[in-house]
Design a protein around this motif. Structure first.
Motif, mmCIF file in Angstrom:
data_model
loop_
_atom_site.group_PDB
_atom_site.id
_atom_site.type_symbol
_atom_site.label_atom_id
_atom_site.label_comp_id
_atom_site.label_asym_id
_atom_site.label_seq_id
_atom_site.Cartn_x
_atom_site.Cartn_y
_atom_site.Cartn_z
ATOM 1 N N ASP A 24 -6.590 -2.213 4.133
ATOM 2 C CA ASP A 24 -7.805 -2.429 3.352
ATOM 3 C C ASP A 24 -7.747 -3.756 2.600
ATOM 4 O O ASP A 24 -6.774 -4.503 2.729
ATOM 5 C CB ASP A 24 -8.081 -1.250 2.412
ATOM 6 N N GLU A 25 -8.749 -3.982 1.785
ATOM 7 C CA GLU A 25 -8.893 -5.274 1.111
ATOM 8 C C GLU A 25 -7.754 -5.531 0.123
ATOM 9 O O GLU A 25 -7.228 -6.634 0.037
ATOM 10 C CB GLU A 25 -10.234 -5.280 0.364
ATOM 11 N N HIS A 26 -7.374 -4.452 -0.586
ATOM 12 C CA HIS A 26 -6.291 -4.559 -1.572
ATOM 13 C C HIS A 26 -4.986 -4.956 -0.893
ATOM 14 O O HIS A 26 -4.256 -5.829 -1.374
ATOM 15 C CB HIS A 26 -6.149 -3.223 -2.311
ATOM 16 N N THR A 27 -4.688 -4.331 0.246
ATOM 17 C CA THR A 27 -3.471 -4.641 1.002
ATOM 18 C C THR A 27 -3.492 -6.094 1.466
ATOM 19 O O THR A 27 -2.491 -6.811 1.360
ATOM 20 C CB THR A 27 -3.347 -3.690 2.211
ATOM 21 N N GLU A 28 -4.654 -6.522 1.961
ATOM 22 C CA GLU A 28 -4.798 -7.910 2.427
ATOM 23 C C GLU A 28 -4.490 -8.900 1.312
ATOM 24 O O GLU A 28 -3.770 -9.876 1.510
ATOM 25 C CB GLU A 28 -6.236 -8.145 2.931
ATOM 26 N N LYS A 29 -5.062 -8.640 0.139
ATOM 27 C CA LYS A 29 -4.866 -9.527 -1.021
ATOM 28 C C LYS A 29 -3.398 -9.587 -1.421
ATOM 29 O O LYS A 29 -2.865 -10.664 -1.697
ATOM 30 C CB LYS A 29 -5.695 -9.014 -2.218
ATOM 31 N N LEU A 30 -2.788 -8.403 -1.440
ATOM 32 C CA LEU A 30 -1.382 -8.307 -1.830
ATOM 33 C C LEU A 30 -0.502 -9.103 -0.862
ATOM 34 O O LEU A 30 0.376 -9.864 -1.262
ATOM 35 C CB LEU A 30 -0.972 -6.825 -1.855
ATOM 36 N N ARG A 31 -0.772 -8.947 0.430
ATOM 37 C CA ARG A 31 0.030 -9.674 1.432
ATOM 38 C C ARG A 31 -0.145 -11.180 1.275
ATOM 39 O O ARG A 31 0.819 -11.938 1.379
ATOM 40 C CB ARG A 31 -0.383 -9.249 2.848
ATOM 41 N N LYS A 32 -1.370 -11.586 1.013
ATOM 42 C CA LYS A 32 -1.634 -13.011 0.858
ATOM 43 C C LYS A 32 -0.855 -13.566 -0.332
ATOM 44 O O LYS A 32 -0.233 -14.620 -0.241
ATOM 45 C CB LYS A 32 -3.144 -13.231 0.665
ATOM 46 N N LYS A 33 -0.883 -12.811 -1.418
ATOM 47 C CA LYS A 33 -0.178 -13.213 -2.635
ATOM 48 C C LYS A 33 1.325 -13.336 -2.393
ATOM 49 O O LYS A 33 1.990 -14.220 -2.914
ATOM 50 C CB LYS A 33 -0.457 -12.174 -3.727
#
Ligand code: ADP
Ligand code: MG
Length: 239
Positions: free
Chosen positions: A1-10
Motif C-alpha cells: 500500500d501507499e504507507h509501505t511505498e513511502k516507508l521503502r522510499k525513505k
C-alpha cells in the motif's frame, strides 16, 4: 500500500518482481521467540539495519529472494534470524524425532563460513538450533559425525559439501531453506555448477541469495534455481 511505498522510499529500499510484507522498524514487531529477541539484544543490535528491515519479514513470508546491499550492512543476520526462527518453530512441534538438517548456508570461503556459523550460534543460543560446519581444512569424519548427531543448520563451502555428499549418505530432504551468501564471489570462484548440483540434492527449498553486487550471471543463476524470485536492493548504487 501507499504507507509501505513511502516507508521503502525513505529507507532507500527497492522491491521488484513480487509483493513482500512491509519493512519492520524493530525486531520486536516480529513474532520471534523471546530467547531469539534476547540474543539479538545481547549481540548489541538495537535496531534492524535497512536490509534487515525488509529481508527478515520477506524471508519469513516464505518467498525466495535475491538481495543486494553493500558490505557491512548486516546481510548475515537478515538471513540467520529467519533461519533460526523457522528451525526453532519446526523443532518445537512434536513428531520431530528424526533430526535431519532443515537449512543450509553456502558461502565461497572457509573463513566466511566460520564467521557465519559463529553468528548463527550466537543468535541461536538456548534454542533448539544446532549448527555444523562443512569446510576444507578440518577432518571430514568429525563434520559427518556432527551432522549425524542431529543439526538444524549446515554452513559450508560448495566444494567440501559436494565432497562429503559423494562419500557419505546425508539426508537433505528436510532442507527447507537454502542460503547462497556472497553469490557474486561464488560465481567468480567458479562454483556455479557445484551450487546447481547441491540445489538438485534438495527438494525445492526456499532460496535466499545475498550479494553486494548483482551482475548479470547472478540474475541468471537466480532464475535457474527459482522461478518466483523477488529482488530487494538497498541504496541507490544497487539499482
Ligand atoms: P554484510 O554481510 O552485509 O557485509 P555483516 O552481516 O557481516 O554485513 O554485518 C556487519 C557488522 O554489523 C557485523 O559486525 C554485525 O555483527 C553488525 N550488525 C549486523 N546487524 C546489526 C544491527 N542490527 N545493529 C548493529 N550491528 C549490526
Ligand atoms: Mg556478508
Amino acid at each position: 500500500d501507499e504507507h509501505t511505498e513511502k516507508l521503502r522510499k525513505k529507507l532507500d529500499i527497492c522491491v521488484e518482481g513480487g509483493f513482500l510484507p512491509a519493512p519492520i522498524l524493530s525486531f520486536s514487531s516480529l513474532n520471534l521467540h523471546l530467547k531469539l529477541v534476547q540474543n539479538i539484544e545481547a549481540a548489541g543490535y538495537e535496531m534492524p539495519t535497512p536490509v534487515q528491515m525488509q529481508a527478515i519479514p520477506a524471508a519469513l513470508s516464505g518467498k525466495s529472494l535475491l538481495v543486494s546491499a553493500e558490505t557491512g550492512s548486516g546481510k548475515t543476520a537478515s538471513y540467520i534470524i529467519p533461519v533460526i526462527k523457522k528451525c526453532a518453530d519446526c523443532r518445537g512441534t512434536p513428531n520431530q524425532s528424526l533430526k535431519k538438517p532443515l537449512a543450509m548456508v553456502l558461502t565461497p570461503t572457509r573463513e566466511l563460513c566460520i564467521q557465519v556459523e559463529e553468528q548463527a550460534k550466537l543468535l541461536g543460543k538456548g534454542l533448539p538450533f544446532k549448527t555444523a560446519l562443512v569446510v576444507g581444512g578440518d577432518a571430514m569424519a568429525k563434520q559427518l559425525y556432527r551432522i549425524q548427531q542431529g543439526v538444524e543448520l549446515i554452513v559450508g563451502t560448495p566444494g567440501r559439501l559436494i565432497d562429503i555428499l559423494t562419500k557419505h549418505e546425508i539426508e537433505l530432504d528436510d532442507v527447507r531453506i537454502l542460503v547462497l551468501d556472497e553469490i557474486d564471489c561464488m560465481l567468480e570462484k567458479g562454483f556455479r555448477d557445484q551450487v546447481l548440483q547441491l540445489f538438485t540434492a534438495l527438494s525445492q527449498p526456499q532460496v535466499l541469495m545475498f550479494s553486494a553486487t548483482i551482475p548479470e550471471e547472478v540474475k541468471k543463476l537466480a532464475s535457474s534455481v527459482t522461478k518466483d524470485v523477488v529482488r530487494i536492493s538497498i541504496g541507490m548504487q544497487n539499482r
